[in-house]
Scaffold this motif. Structure first.
Motif, PDB file in Angstrom:
ATOM      1  N   GLN A 174       0.828  -1.202   0.000  1.00  0.00           N
ATOM      2  CA  GLN A 174       0.000   0.000   0.000  1.00  0.00           C
ATOM      3  C   GLN A 174       0.867   1.259   0.000  1.00  0.00           C
ATOM      4  O   GLN A 174       0.677   2.151  -0.823  1.00  0.00           O
ATOM      5  N   SER A 218       1.271  -3.822  -9.195  1.00  0.00           N
ATOM      6  CA  SER A 218      -0.176  -3.735  -9.386  1.00  0.00           C
ATOM      7  C   SER A 218      -0.746  -5.075  -9.834  1.00  0.00           C
ATOM      8  O   SER A 218      -1.814  -5.497  -9.382  1.00  0.00           O
ATOM      9  N   GLY A 219      -0.033  -5.763 -10.713  1.00  0.00           N
ATOM     10  CA  GLY A 219      -0.484  -7.079 -11.158  1.00  0.00           C
ATOM     11  C   GLY A 219      -0.490  -8.104 -10.043  1.00  0.00           C
ATOM     12  O   GLY A 219      -1.420  -8.918  -9.936  1.00  0.00           O
ATOM     13  N   ARG A 221      -0.853  -7.451  -6.802  1.00  0.00           N
ATOM     14  CA  ARG A 221      -1.950  -7.121  -5.897  1.00  0.00           C
ATOM     15  C   ARG A 221      -3.298  -7.550  -6.466  1.00  0.00           C
ATOM     16  O   ARG A 221      -4.194  -7.981  -5.739  1.00  0.00           O
ATOM     17  N   ALA A 222      -3.450  -7.446  -7.791  1.00  0.00           N
ATOM     18  CA  ALA A 222      -4.742  -7.736  -8.410  1.00  0.00           C
ATOM     19  C   ALA A 222      -4.981  -9.222  -8.610  1.00  0.00           C
ATOM     20  O   ALA A 222      -6.088  -9.723  -8.379  1.00  0.00           O
ATOM     21  N   THR A 223      -3.949  -9.959  -9.041  1.00  0.00           N
ATOM     22  CA  THR A 223      -4.147 -11.372  -9.419  1.00  0.00           C
ATOM     23  C   THR A 223      -3.406 -12.358  -8.536  1.00  0.00           C
ATOM     24  O   THR A 223      -3.657 -13.553  -8.622  1.00  0.00           O
ATOM     25  N   ALA A 226       2.417 -12.454 -11.185  1.00  0.00           N
ATOM     26  CA  ALA A 226       2.771 -11.584 -12.298  1.00  0.00           C
ATOM     27  C   ALA A 226       4.123 -12.020 -12.841  1.00  0.00           C
ATOM     28  O   ALA A 226       4.912 -12.678 -12.139  1.00  0.00           O
ATOM     29  N   THR A 253      -1.685  -7.815   3.983  1.00  0.00           N
ATOM     30  CA  THR A 253      -0.989  -8.431   2.851  1.00  0.00           C
ATOM     31  C   THR A 253       0.342  -7.718   2.620  1.00  0.00           C
ATOM     32  O   THR A 253       0.398  -6.480   2.539  1.00  0.00           O
TER      33      THR A 253
END
Length: 476
Positions: A174, A218-219, A221-223, A226, A253
């Motif tokens: 974050q 970002s990838g 965190r999203a999926t 990566a 996280t």
């Protein structure tokens, strides 16, 4: 102790019966002891305590000190000695002995009555309190053991983290701040006391690489996963391969970021791009692929194998024997590895795979052995050959007519096809024998075989037996 102000007036003429009732009501157990310390009478206000101390009638006439546990005898003597005091009487924890030899905890206080020849010992049942204390002690000991295990585990993992040869950082995704680094990361990034671990993570890389690293984070965190990215460090423009994976700690996280150095040293193996692509293809092919050591334990497995074995991740498979999921344990894997050692590659070995949750899949296995350092390792390609749509069998399909012809197919076709061919051969031979025994009377042959006439005609047409009209009309 504060006594009644006017007991003679307030209590009136209190006789022995009334005093007994008051004494019994005032305590869970009351014991009358004479001047010599012997038990003269016992009363209970608790049924459960009376049952626990069943057989207390045998106490009568015996010294009170003989009815308690050895560790409580000194306390009984002290109680009787202090019973003459008007104020400051003490309560003592005394363990009475039950009929079965167990200790029953009672809190006692003694008072001399009358001319001092008698003493009344008032007792309060401490069993529930003792049970609560015991549970509290056990809970505390359990917490201490758990805390000790957690502390030792944390120490071990911190040691492994610090001794890890690759540069690794713990990142707060974050705030994108570095929370922890290991020694290899400190050496790579040149960390000093002036540069604490709480620095901005993106500041480590040059301006061109920051956008790529930010997209990577970002990838993740999203999926949750990566691809790695190759960027340069800000200070010395050194090439770095950055990869990240998430983990949770206390409902928060974090990211475990690994900084790989893409420089080949004397001991490193750098794969050509074509080989790297081949490895990625193997990882993503729909057929399962797994590599085991000489002992049959899994070294690596692709995603298709994990799906077939009903596993969540590769870590659940690593180090486990392949036969745990394959065919008959202790039999088929041994046959495969023996064939690999003696005859080389194995093709189309038919067996089954069992998932962790009971799913069973028919599979074909092809295997190969390659040398790896001091010994061989085995690669297994596992294909799902379960129920599928197949073209209907044609009458012109060549079917073996004898057992000799059938045995010639061994090694050329899979086992399940051999079983099907054997069934067809047996069925054809039985039909031919029935027709011969009945003089080619198909109605009698059908009855002999337990078939309907229509079913017999279907099988005759299938195996090309007899002269059947092409339009499907048959005669007996």
């Amino acid at each position: 102790m504060k006594a009644f102000k006017a007991p003679k007036t307030s209590l009136g003429d209190l006789d022995a019966e009334a005093a007994a009732i008051l004494i019994t009501a005032a305590a869970d157990v009351a014991i009358i002891v004479d001047a010599a310390g012997a038990v003269r009478d016992v009363a209970f206000n608790s049924e459960s305590l009376a049952e626990e101390l069943a057989g207390q009638d045998s106490w009568l006439g015996k010294p009170w000190i003989d009815t308690v546990a050895p560790d409580s005898r000194a306390k009984v003597e002290s109680l009787l000695a202090d019973s003459d005091a008007v104020a400051g009487r003490q309560w003592r924890h005394v363990n009475l002995l039950s009929a079965r030899g167990a200790s029953v905890p009672i809190l006692f206080s003694a008072v001399r009555i009358g001319d001092g020849s008698r003493a009344v010992a008032f007792g309060r049942d401490l069993r529930q309190l003792s049970a609560l204390q015991q549970r509290l002690l056990e809970a505390q000991q359990s917490l201490d053991r758990d805390y000790s295990r957690l502390r030792h585990a944390e120490t071990r993992y911190r040691m492994l983290f610090q001794l890890w040869s690759d540069p690794v950082l713990i990142l707060d995704p974050q705030a994108q701040k570095v929370t922890e680094t290991n020694q290899a990361a400190d050496r790579l990034l040149g960390r000093t006391p002036r540069r604490p671990a709480g620095r901005d993570f993106l500041e480590i890389f040059d301006p061109k690489g920051r956008e790529a690293v930010e997209l990577l984070l970002s990838g993740v965190r999203a999926t949750g996963r990566a691809d790695e990215v190759r960027v340069q460090l800000e200070e010395d423009s050194k090439d770095i391969i950055v990869s990240a994976s998430p983990f949770r700690q206390e409902s928060t996280t974090y990211l475990l970021v690994r900084l790989g150095i893409p420089v080949a040293d004397a001991n490193a193996i750098v794969l050509p791009k074509a080989k790297t692509k081949l490895l990625k293809l193997v990882e993503n092919v729909p057929d399962a692929f797994v590599v085991t050591g000489q002992d049959g334990r899994i070294m690596t497995a692709n995603a298709a194998f994990l799906d077939m074995a009903q596993l969540a991740n590769e870590d659940q498979a690593l180090g486990e024997p392949l036969e745990r999921w394959l065919g008959q344990p202790g039999v088929e894997l041994e046959v495969l590895t023996a064939s690999l050692r003696q005859r080389g590659p194995v093709r189309l070995f038919v067996t089954t795979m069992r998932g962790e949750y009971g799913a069973t899949t028919e599979v074909e296995i092809s295997a190969v052995s390659v040398m790896n350092g001091v010994g061989p390792c085995y690669g297994f390609a596992i294909r799902d050959v379960g129920p599928r749509v197949t073209a209907p069998a044609r009458a012109s399909t060549r079917t073996p007519r004898s057992v000799e012809q059938l045995t010639e197919l061994i090694g050329q076709v899979p086992l399940k096809d051999l079983v099907r061919e054997a069934t067809d051969v047996i069925e054809r031979l039985c039909i031919e024998a029935a027709l011969e025994l009945t003089g080619d009377n198909r109605a009698s042959a059908a009855e002999m075989l337990g078939l309907s006439r229509q079913s017999l005609y279907v099988k005759l047409r299938r195996y090309g037996l007899g002269d059947l009209p092409a339009d499907g009309s048959e005669q007996g």
